[in-house]
Design a protein around this motif. Structure first.
Motif, PDB file in Angstrom:
ATOM      1  N   TYR A 174      42.903  28.829  44.380  1.00 53.46           N
ATOM      2  CA  TYR A 174      42.715  29.523  43.103  1.00 53.46           C
ATOM      3  C   TYR A 174      43.469  28.809  41.989  1.00 53.46           C
ATOM      4  O   TYR A 174      42.946  28.645  40.872  1.00 53.46           O
ATOM      5  CB  TYR A 174      43.180  30.973  43.203  1.00 53.46           C
ATOM      6  N   ARG A 205      34.293  26.838  42.073  1.00 51.76           N
ATOM      7  CA  ARG A 205      34.866  28.165  41.924  1.00 51.76           C
ATOM      8  C   ARG A 205      35.224  28.695  43.303  1.00 51.76           C
ATOM      9  O   ARG A 205      34.577  28.378  44.293  1.00 51.76           O
ATOM     10  CB  ARG A 205      33.880  29.125  41.235  1.00 51.76           C
ATOM     11  N   VAL A 206      36.281  29.494  43.368  1.00 55.86           N
ATOM     12  CA  VAL A 206      36.737  30.032  44.647  1.00 55.86           C
ATOM     13  C   VAL A 206      36.459  31.520  44.695  1.00 55.86           C
ATOM     14  O   VAL A 206      36.393  32.199  43.673  1.00 55.86           O
ATOM     15  CB  VAL A 206      38.236  29.741  44.865  1.00 55.86           C
ATOM     16  N   GLU A 207      36.287  32.034  45.905  1.00 53.13           N
ATOM     17  CA  GLU A 207      35.899  33.431  46.076  1.00 53.13           C
ATOM     18  C   GLU A 207      37.072  34.392  45.944  1.00 53.13           C
ATOM     19  O   GLU A 207      36.931  35.483  45.404  1.00 53.13           O
ATOM     20  CB  GLU A 207      35.223  33.623  47.433  1.00 53.13           C
ATOM     21  N   GLY A 208      38.216  34.011  46.452  1.00 57.52           N
ATOM     22  CA  GLY A 208      39.365  34.907  46.442  1.00 57.52           C
ATOM     23  C   GLY A 208      40.533  34.325  45.678  1.00 57.52           C
ATOM     24  O   GLY A 208      40.557  33.141  45.343  1.00 57.52           O
ATOM     25  N   GLY A 253      38.290  42.648  44.473  1.00 59.29           N
ATOM     26  CA  GLY A 253      38.192  41.288  44.954  1.00 59.29           C
ATOM     27  C   GLY A 253      39.019  41.014  46.197  1.00 59.29           C
ATOM     28  O   GLY A 253      39.709  41.892  46.726  1.00 59.29           O
TER      29      GLY A 253
END
Length: 221
Positions: free
Chosen positions: A80, A91-94, A111
């Motif tokens: 992140y 882009r990162v998910e978490g 999230g």
């Protein structure tokens, strides 16, 4: 009712004690909290931590502040933070953080939050306080510490040599060498000492070579 609560809680992220104080005029504040949750006026991120729902929100809540509050001690780092600093294109998910506690994941209504354990001696170096206005701030690793944390976390082979590390940075992480040119080799050396990591020490040497113009990519690593 919403106006009264918002007068007492100006920030978008708040804890249970703050909410109890804001509801001090109610005879049964715990019942009122349940009512607020059921109506979506507030959202429980995790036990004891809340944000306002869409109908009561005055501004965007900070996912970064929440990351600091959900599990601690912690500060944002790894993927992140790499994205935040523009070091990786994806882009990162978490929201990823480092911590001195055990590694954890929290899937919440706002999230995914991921925490990776690192040694205390490494945790205590390389963090910044990022101000976002209205007296609100969150803790995040510096660019140097962010990349060092990521390299330390990756147990892959071949990262102890400068050539292997350059290949990993460019091919696996897709970190451009131009970004490494801006990093502070002395800070990386200090982080390497705390981690007792030859991989991070090699990263510091790469950054020094970049500043001297002796690293130009895979073929020259």
């Amino acid at each position: 009712m919403i106006e009264r609560i918002r007068k007492n809680i100006p920030q978008e992220e708040f804890d249970y004690q703050t909410l109890l104080v804001a509801l001090g005029d109610y005879a049964r504040p715990r019942d009122k909290i349940s009512d607020l949750l059921n109506k979506g006026i507030i959202i429980r991120v995790k036990k004891g931590l809340y944000v306002f729902g869409d109908g009561a929100r005055q501004a965007s809540y900070s996912i970064e502040i929440l990351a600091n509050l959900i599990y601690g001690p912690s500060y944002i780092s790894l993927d992140y933070a790499l994205q935040h600093y523009g070091l990786i294109p994806e882009r990162v998910e978490g929201v990823t953080s480092v911590t001195t506690g055990r590694s954890r994941k929290f899937l919440t209504p706002v999230g995914l939050f991921i925490y990776r354990m690192i040694p205390l001696r490494a945790f205590q170096i390389g963090m910044d306080r990022i101000e976002i206005g209205d007296g609100r701030a969150f803790l995040m690793a510096t660019p140097e510490k962010t990349l060092a944390d990521k390299i330390y976390e990756d147990r892959g082979t071949g990262l102890h040599t400068q050539k292997g590390l350059v290949d990993y940075l460019e091919r696996n992480l897709r970190v451009g060498l131009a970004a490494l040119h801006e990093m502070n080799p002395d800070e990386l050396d200090a982080i390497a000492l705390r981690y007792r990591s030859q991989k991070i020490r090699a990263l510091g040497r790469i950054c020094r070579r970049l500043r001297r113009g002796t690293v130009k990519g895979k073929a020259h690593a």
